[in-house]
Write an enzyme that holds these catalytic residues in place. Structure first.
Site, PDB file in Angstrom:
ATOM      1  CG  ASP A 198       0.079  71.294   9.528  1.00  0.00           C
ATOM      2  OD1 ASP A 198      -1.049  71.660   9.891  1.00  0.00           O
ATOM      3  OD2 ASP A 198       0.891  72.017   8.932  1.00  0.00           O
ATOM      4  CD  GLN A 221       0.650  78.569   6.494  1.00  0.00           C
ATOM      5  OE1 GLN A 221       0.476  78.488   7.700  1.00  0.00           O
ATOM      6  NE2 GLN A 221      -0.318  78.287   5.623  1.00  0.00           N
ATOM      7  CE  LYS A 272      -2.321  77.944  10.353  1.00  0.00           C
ATOM      8  NZ  LYS A 272      -1.607  77.350   9.226  1.00  0.00           N
TER       9      LYS A 272
END
Ligand code: NAP
Length: 295
Positions: free
Chosen positions: A121, A98, A54
């Site tokens: 997200d 994460q 990422k």
């Protein structure tokens, strides 16, 4: 029947990243440099790989990125304080924590703490609600958003199609169903969602014009579970031992690719299908966040 066409996520992803460049340049011309913060708690090897990927993708796209690494024994309060800091940081437009998180941390509390305007997200209930309601200011979770783009850009018509999704996770299956039900491109499908309590799953998957699988069960979906001519999207990514590979493992999808490609009309490979799209859609969401921040 001729073998299935390969849906190349790496190539579609490359095209989409180049299409994003003008939007990033336009933001920079206004003095806004889109910024993404990725928070990783602990040393899960797969998570470390994703976080590095990422960061690299941001760098290549010209998006500012910050990686926050915290030890495995980080107390929840420390992580929440870090999120508060990032929520208040004007250089950061998107925040991603994460998953999975270590046991001492309550995932739900963490996801609630991320400011909805920075929740790229799309896991905060405010964004979940917006996505279900079809509000375009909501952030669409990157994986199902990427699957929808793969379908659109491969010319697969979802309108009126029967899409069967296997998996009902908050990460993939549920938001996937919401996106496919919307009235618009990549939507207007008739959606069936299966899970571990679905009876005679093969009889359901065989009805699919488009079969999307997100189970985490390597090669569970076999050729006999696929209707001839169906489009198959394999989200599954599981590390399986492979002594022949340098790393000692390889990635396996949820679909028995070799069998399925003789039945399906089009199929995504693993790796190189959904995976690259997920990171690309995260970049899109970060740019959307920066645009909405300036609006
Ligand atoms: P998850 O949270 O474990 O959910 C798995 C889903 O599959 C659940 O809804 C479960 O049903 C269902 N399932 C499990 N066994 C089943 C069975 N025998 N029959 C029918 N349904 C069954 O997993 P996830 O987070 O959605 O991820 C799924 C896979 O996608 C994983 O391999 C993951 O690594 C991969 N993934 C890939 C990407 C990418 O970028 N490529 C991104 C995200 C996830 P229940 O709800 O009834 O338990």
């Amino acid at each position: 029947m001729s073998p299935a066409k390969l849906i190349d996520g790496t190539e579609i992803s490359r095209q989409m990243r180049s299409e994003l460049a003008p939007a990033i340049a336009a933001l920079k011309a206004k003095g806004v440099n889109p910024g993404l913060a990725v928070v990783l708690v602990g040393e899960n090897p797969a998570s470390q790989v994703y976080v590095r990927m990422k960061g690299k993708a941001c760098e290549e796209a010209g998006i500012y990125s910050e990686t926050v690494l915290l030890p495995d024994d980080t107390p929840e309060a420390r992580l929440l304080a870090e999120i508060d800091r990032l929520n208040a940081d004007p250089r950061i437009h998107g925040i991603l924590v994460q998953l999975p998180l270590p046991k001492q941390i309550e995932e739900h509390r963490v996801l609630l703490r991320v400011a909805p305007a920075k929740d790229v997200d799309g896991f905060h209930p405010e964004n979940v609600g917006k996505v279900v309601l079809g509000d375009p200011t909501g952030f669409r979770p990157a994986t199902p958003f990427g699957v929808q783009q793969l379908l659109i850009r491969s010319g697969v018509e979802t309108k009126g199609a029967h899409v069967v999704i296997v998996g009902r996770s908050n990460l993939v299956g549920r938001p996937m169903a919401a996106l496919l039900l919307q009235d618009g491109p990549g939507g207007n499908a008739t959606v069936t969602t299966c899970h571990s309590r679905t009876r005679d799953i093969g009889s359901v998957t065989r009805q699919a014009d488009i079969l999307i699988v997100a189970m985490g069960k390597p090669r569970f979906i076999t050729a006999d579970m696929i209707r001839p001519g169906a489009v198959v999207i394999d989200v599954g990514t599981t590390r399986v031992d492979d002594p022949k590979s340098e790393k000692g493992f390889r990635l396996s999808g949820d679909v028995d690719f070799d069998g399925a490609k003789g039945v399906a009309s089009a199929i995504t490979p693993v790796p190189g299908g959904v995976g690259p799209m997920t990171i690309t859609m995260l970049l899109y969401n970060t740019v959307q966040a920066a645009k909405q921040w300036t609006a």
